[in-house]
Design a protein around this motif. Structure first.
Motif, mmCIF file in Angstrom:
data_model
loop_
_atom_site.group_PDB
_atom_site.id
_atom_site.type_symbol
_atom_site.label_atom_id
_atom_site.label_comp_id
_atom_site.label_asym_id
_atom_site.label_seq_id
_atom_site.Cartn_x
_atom_site.Cartn_y
_atom_site.Cartn_z
ATOM 1 N N SER A 42 16.948 22.175 -5.382
ATOM 2 C CA SER A 42 17.577 22.416 -4.085
ATOM 3 C C SER A 42 16.905 21.534 -3.042
ATOM 4 C CB SER A 42 17.463 23.890 -3.673
ATOM 5 O OG SER A 42 16.172 24.177 -3.187
ATOM 6 N N SER A 43 17.574 21.351 -1.922
ATOM 7 C CA SER A 43 17.048 20.501 -0.853
ATOM 8 C C SER A 43 15.865 21.131 -0.143
ATOM 9 C CB SER A 43 18.157 20.204 0.161
ATOM 10 O OG SER A 43 18.627 21.406 0.746
ATOM 11 N N THR A 44 15.518 22.377 -0.480
ATOM 12 C CA THR A 44 14.368 23.054 0.130
ATOM 13 C C THR A 44 13.251 23.287 -0.879
ATOM 14 O OG1 THR A 44 15.382 25.215 -0.295
ATOM 15 C CG2 THR A 44 15.819 24.193 1.844
ATOM 16 N N ALA A 45 13.322 22.630 -2.028
ATOM 17 C CA ALA A 45 12.322 22.823 -3.079
ATOM 18 C C ALA A 45 11.186 21.820 -2.923
ATOM 19 C CB ALA A 45 12.965 22.682 -4.450
ATOM 20 N N ASP A 46 9.960 22.317 -2.760
ATOM 21 C CA ASP A 46 8.756 21.487 -2.754
ATOM 22 C C ASP A 46 8.092 21.622 -4.118
ATOM 23 O OD1 ASP A 46 9.240 20.809 -0.177
ATOM 24 O OD2 ASP A 46 7.559 21.910 0.693
ATOM 25 N N ILE A 47 7.901 20.512 -4.818
ATOM 26 C CA ILE A 47 7.308 20.586 -6.148
ATOM 27 C C ILE A 47 5.983 19.846 -6.180
ATOM 28 C CG2 ILE A 47 9.638 20.638 -7.125
ATOM 29 C CD1 ILE A 47 8.873 17.871 -8.396
ATOM 30 N N GLU A 48 5.099 20.303 -7.049
ATOM 31 C CA GLU A 48 3.815 19.641 -7.270
ATOM 32 C C GLU A 48 3.594 19.490 -8.765
ATOM 33 O OE1 GLU A 48 -0.932 19.917 -6.062
ATOM 34 O OE2 GLU A 48 0.360 21.677 -5.830
ATOM 35 N N ILE A 49 3.263 18.273 -9.180
ATOM 36 C CA ILE A 49 2.953 17.986 -10.575
ATOM 37 C C ILE A 49 1.446 17.803 -10.684
ATOM 38 C CG2 ILE A 49 3.315 16.399 -12.494
ATOM 39 C CD1 ILE A 49 6.016 15.701 -11.254
ATOM 40 N N LEU A 50 0.818 18.571 -11.584
ATOM 41 C CA LEU A 50 -0.639 18.533 -11.673
ATOM 42 C C LEU A 50 -1.100 18.654 -13.115
ATOM 43 C CD1 LEU A 50 -0.679 21.794 -11.923
ATOM 44 C CD2 LEU A 50 -1.078 21.739 -9.475
ATOM 45 N N SER A 51 -2.414 18.683 -13.293
ATOM 46 C CA SER A 51 -3.052 18.881 -14.604
ATOM 47 C C SER A 51 -2.651 17.834 -15.632
ATOM 48 C CB SER A 51 -2.737 20.287 -15.143
ATOM 49 O OG SER A 51 -3.199 21.268 -14.246
ATOM 50 N N GLY A 52 -2.310 16.636 -15.174
ATOM 51 C CA GLY A 52 -1.946 15.580 -16.106
ATOM 52 C C GLY A 52 -0.593 15.754 -16.751
ATOM 53 N N HIS A 53 0.259 16.611 -16.211
ATOM 54 C CA HIS A 53 1.572 16.866 -16.801
ATOM 55 C C HIS A 53 2.510 15.678 -16.600
ATOM 56 C CE1 HIS A 53 0.626 21.381 -15.991
ATOM 57 N NE2 HIS A 53 0.067 20.954 -17.116
ATOM 58 N N THR A 54 3.330 15.408 -17.596
ATOM 59 C CA THR A 54 4.386 14.403 -17.504
ATOM 60 C C THR A 54 5.729 15.119 -17.512
ATOM 61 O OG1 THR A 54 3.088 12.687 -18.616
ATOM 62 C CG2 THR A 54 5.475 12.425 -18.610
ATOM 63 N N ILE A 55 6.456 15.005 -16.399
ATOM 64 C CA ILE A 55 7.757 15.651 -16.267
ATOM 65 C C ILE A 55 8.841 14.589 -16.420
ATOM 66 C CG2 ILE A 55 9.201 17.134 -14.850
ATOM 67 C CD1 ILE A 55 6.496 18.362 -15.633
ATOM 68 N N THR A 56 9.806 14.849 -17.282
ATOM 69 C CA THR A 56 10.918 13.921 -17.508
ATOM 70 C C THR A 56 12.190 14.506 -16.916
ATOM 71 O OG1 THR A 56 9.908 13.114 -19.554
ATOM 72 C CG2 THR A 56 12.251 12.675 -19.234
ATOM 73 N N LEU A 57 12.785 13.770 -16.002
ATOM 74 C CA LEU A 57 14.027 14.227 -15.372
ATOM 75 C C LEU A 57 15.175 14.009 -16.359
ATOM 76 C CD1 LEU A 57 15.139 15.316 -12.646
ATOM 77 C CD2 LEU A 57 15.663 12.955 -12.054
ATOM 78 N N ASN A 58 15.768 15.091 -16.831
ATOM 79 C CA ASN A 58 16.860 14.981 -17.796
ATOM 80 C C ASN A 58 18.148 15.584 -17.262
ATOM 81 O OD1 ASN A 58 15.832 17.580 -17.856
ATOM 82 N ND2 ASN A 58 16.312 17.892 -20.021
ATOM 83 N N THR A 59 18.205 15.735 -15.930
ATOM 84 C CA THR A 59 19.408 16.220 -15.268
ATOM 85 C C THR A 59 19.346 15.764 -13.821
ATOM 86 O OG1 THR A 59 20.742 18.186 -14.786
ATOM 87 C CG2 THR A 59 18.361 18.405 -14.555
ATOM 88 N N SER A 60 20.454 15.766 -13.129
ATOM 89 C CA SER A 60 20.463 15.378 -11.717
ATOM 90 C C SER A 60 19.990 16.551 -10.868
ATOM 91 C CB SER A 60 21.868 14.945 -11.295
ATOM 92 O OG SER A 60 22.247 13.777 -11.998
ATOM 93 N N VAL A 61 19.085 16.268 -9.898
ATOM 94 C CA VAL A 61 18.491 17.344 -9.106
ATOM 95 C C VAL A 61 18.360 16.929 -7.650
ATOM 96 C CG1 VAL A 61 17.169 18.246 -11.063
ATOM 97 C CG2 VAL A 61 16.126 16.566 -9.525
ATOM 98 N N SER A 62 18.115 17.941 -6.807
ATOM 99 C CA SER A 62 17.762 17.752 -5.405
ATOM 100 C C SER A 62 16.414 18.413 -5.162
ATOM 101 C CB SER A 62 18.811 18.377 -4.481
ATOM 102 O OG SER A 62 20.065 17.751 -4.627
#
Length: 531
Positions: A42-62
Motif C-alpha cells: 500500500s502507499s502507506t507501507a513503510d518497510i525495513e529489510i534487515l539481518s542480511g535478508h534478500t527480498i525478491t519482488l515477485n509481484t507488483s506492489v506499492s
C-alpha cells in the motif's frame, strides 16, 4: 450522520502508516517473509529489510518508504510504486533489470528520490512527484521497450542527471514524442537513436526549472543515428562573438542547447521556446525575426543557409530539411536588427528550491534565483508538522544580477523529534513585499532513542524541572523546544557541573514542549504539557 462517521473512519484508516520488517529472505508476496506474516502492499507501507535478508519482488506492489538496513531488494520483472523514499545503510542494494517498471509517486512535499547505484536499467520509469528524482549515474531505458513504446512518463517532477550521467533512449521503438514541461523534464543529457523518415523525435530536456525540448529528424543516415542533447539555462558560450551581418538582432543571451551527433547522418533540428522567453515581443515579430543560430564553441554565432520555419502556435523553429552543420551549440537568433534578442530581460523568479539530508544532524537547503532585481533577503522557515512554520534564519540577497544566483543553507536538526521536517522559503523585496515558495519535505533517519526517566524531567506550573545524576548518566546535551521548533533552552557544557545537575527552566504555560537529553550516543526525549 452515521454514514458520515463511517466514511471519516475509513479515510482515517487509509491514511495510517503501517510498519513492516523482514523476517527472513524470500519472495515479497510470501507472508512468512515478513514479521506478523502480513505482506506489505500500500502507499502507506513503510518497510525495513534487515539481518542480511534478500527480498525478491515477485509481484507488483506499492510502498511508502523502503529502508535497507542490512540486506537487499531485487525488483525483477515487476512494477514497484514508491510514494516516499529509499534509505538505509545498504540502500544501494536495491537492484533492477530491463523488465522493471519503477513509479516514483507522492505528494508535493515528498523529497526527491535518489537513484541507488544498482538501478541502472528499467523497462519503464514514471515520475509523478513535485520534487522529482536525482541520479548520479546513467539510466538505460532502451533494452526492454514495451509494445506501446512508452518508457518514460514525466507527469510531474524533474529527473536531475548529475555527474555527466545520461538517460539512454537508444531503441527506435521508443515513442517519438515524450511530453514534458517546466515542472517535468530531464535536467541533464538525453541520448536517442533517430530512425530515418519517421518525423521529428523529441528530447525532453530542461535546466534550472525551465523545459525547452529539442527535436531531431533524419531524412538520410545510417542504421543507427545516435544523437545527444542537453539544455543549459545560462549565458551561451561565445555569447559576445556574433556575426551581426547574418544575425543583426543578436541571439538569446540566457539559454542554449548542446547537440552532439554521436553517429549517423545530418539531422533536421527543431528548437522549442516559450512565449515568456520574449517579453515585449509579439507573435508576428517572433515569426519574422526568429532563426536557428549555431556556434562550434570558438567560432562566432551564425545562422545556417538551410531554410527554416517558425511555428509560433506550437512554439518551435526548425530547419525544413537536414542541415550539414557540425556545430554543437544552438540557440535562437534574430535576423531583424529592430527586434534585438540581446535586450530581452526576464522577470525575477525563484527557479528552484530543494533540500537533502547532509548527515543525521543537518539538512542542506539549496535554491536558485534568476534575474535578481530589488531583492532584499530570504527567510528560511521550518515546521515539524507541515502546518505551523517558524522562521529560523535570514539570508541576505547577493544583489542585483542578470545571471543565476545560487544559495545554500545548513540547518542543525539535533532536536527534531519528528521523522520529517518541512521548509518554506520567503523572498522579501526592498519595499517589504514578499512571496513564499512551495513546501519541501526532508526525511530524517531514525535515531537510537529511548524515553527519559520520569525522575530526570517533569513539568511544573510555568516551568520545566530537570534533575540528572551526571556520574551515573554522563550528559552531553540538553535541549528544550516547542512543537514549532523554537529552542527555549540549550546546554552542552557540563565541565563545571556537580554530580547532581538540576535546572528550573521558565516557559510559557498551556503549551506542549519536547525535552531532548543526549547521554553519549543515546538520544532521549520526552513530550510534556506545561500548564
Amino acid at each position: 450522520m452515521k454514514l458520515v462517521i463511517t466514511i471519516f473512519l475509513s479515510v482515517a484508516t487509509t491514511l495510517a502508516i503501517a510498519q513492516y520488517q523482514s523476517k527472513s529472505s524470500g519472495n515479497w508476496n510470501n507472508p512468512s517473509t515478513w514479521e506478523g506474516n502480513v505482506v506489505p502492499n500500500s502507499s502507506t507501507a513503510d518497510i525495513e529489510i534487515l539481518s542480511g535478508h534478500t527480498i525478491t519482488l515477485n509481484t507488483s506492489v506499492s510502498v511508502r518508504n523502503i529502508t535497507i538496513t542490512n540486506g537487499s531488494l531485487i525488483l525483477g520483472s515487476n512494477t514497484i510504486a514508491i510514494y516516499g523514499n529509499l534509505g538505509g545503510l545498504q540502500r544501494n542494494n536495491m537492484s533492477s533489470n530491463t523488465n522493471t517498471e519503477l513509479q516514483l509517486l507522492g505528494g508535493d512535499e515528498v523529497a526527491p528520490f535518489e537513484f541507488p547505484a544498482n538501478i541502472e536499467k528499467l523497462k519503464k520509469l514514471v515520475i509523478n512527484r513535485k520534487q522529482g528524482a536525482i541520479s548520479y549515474h546513467s539510466i538505460d531505458l532502451d533494452d526492454g521497450v514495451p509494445a506501446d513504446g512508452i518508457v518514460l512518463v514525466l507527469t510531474h517532477g524533474i529527473l536531475y542527471m548529475y555527474d555527466a550521467s545520461i538517460v539512454y533512449l537508444n531503441s527506435k521503438q521508443i515513442q517519438a514524442d515524450i511530453p514534458c514541461s517546466d515542472s517535468s523534464h530531464i535536467d541533464g543529457i538525453v541520448q536517442r537513436n533517430i530512425p530515418k523518415n519517421s518525423g521529428v523525435y523529441t528530447f525532453p530536456v530542461g535546466n534550472k526549472g525551465f523545459c525547452r525540448p529539442f527535436g531531431v529528424g533524419l531524412q538520410n543516415g545510417n542504421s543507427d543515428n545516435i544523437n545527444q542533447v542537453q539544455f543549459l539555462y545560462e549565458t551561451p558560450v561565445q555569447h559576445d562573438n556574433i556575426n551581426y551581418n547574418n544575425l543583426p538582432g543578436g541571439i538569446i543571451q540566457y539559454f542554449y542547447w548542446k547537440h552532439t551527433v554521436v553517429s549517423g547522418g545530418n539531422p533536421q533540428r527543431r528548437l522549442h521556446y516559450s512565449y515568456d522567453d520574449f517579453p515585449g515581443v509579439d507573435s508576428d515579430e517572433r515569426t519574422e525575426s526568429m532563426t536557428l543560430a549555431n556556434s562550434n564553441g570558438s567560432s562566432a554565432w551564425d545562422k545556417a543557409t538551410t531554410p527554416w520555419t517558425v511555428n509560433d502556435n506550437s512554439k518551435w523553429v526548425q530547419f525544413d530539411n537536414a542541415n550539414a552543420s557540425n556545430s554543437e551549440y544552438w540557440t535562437l537568433g534574430s535576423v531583424l536588427s529592430e527586434i534585438n534578442y540581446e535586450n530581452l530581460h526576464l522577470p525575477i523568479e525563484l527557479v528552484t528550491f530543494w533540500a537533502r539530508l547532509f548527515d543525521e544532524l543537518r539538512v542542506e537547503l539549496h535554491w536558485v534565483t534568476a534575474q535578481e532585481v530589488n531583492n532584499h533577503y530570504f527567510v528560511v522557515h521550518r515546521s515539524l508538522n507541515g502546518i505551523d512554520f517558524t522562521p529560523i534564519d535570514t539570508i541576505m540577497s547577493q544583489g542585483n544580477s542578470a545571471e543565476f544566483s545560487y544559495y545554500e543553507y545548513l540547518d542543525e536538526v539535533l532536536f527534531a523529534e519528528t521523522s520529517i521536517l518541512y521548509y518554506v522559503l520567503r523572498q522579501v523585496d526592498m519595499n517589504g513585499d514578499f512571496t513564499e515558495s512551495h513546501v519541501i519535505e526532508v526525511l530524517l533517519p531514525q535515531k537510537q532513542t529511548q524515553e527519559i526517566k520520569p525522575l530526570d524531567c517533569k513539568p511544573l506550573q510555568g516551568a520545566i524541572y530537570i534533575q540528572i545524576d551526571t556520574e551515573q548518566r554522563p550528559v552531553s546535551n540538553i535541549i528544550v523546544c516547542d512543537m514549532q521548533g523554537n529552542v527555549h533552552y540549550e546546554l552542552s557544557d557540563f565541565s563545571e557541573m556537580t554530580s547532581q545537575f538540576q535546572v528550573l527552566i521558565p516557559v510559557a504555560g498551556n503549551k506542549i514542549y519536547v525535552v531532548y537529553i543526549r547521554y553519549g550516543d543515546i538520544y532521549t526525549s520526552q513530550r510534556m504539557m506545561v500548564r
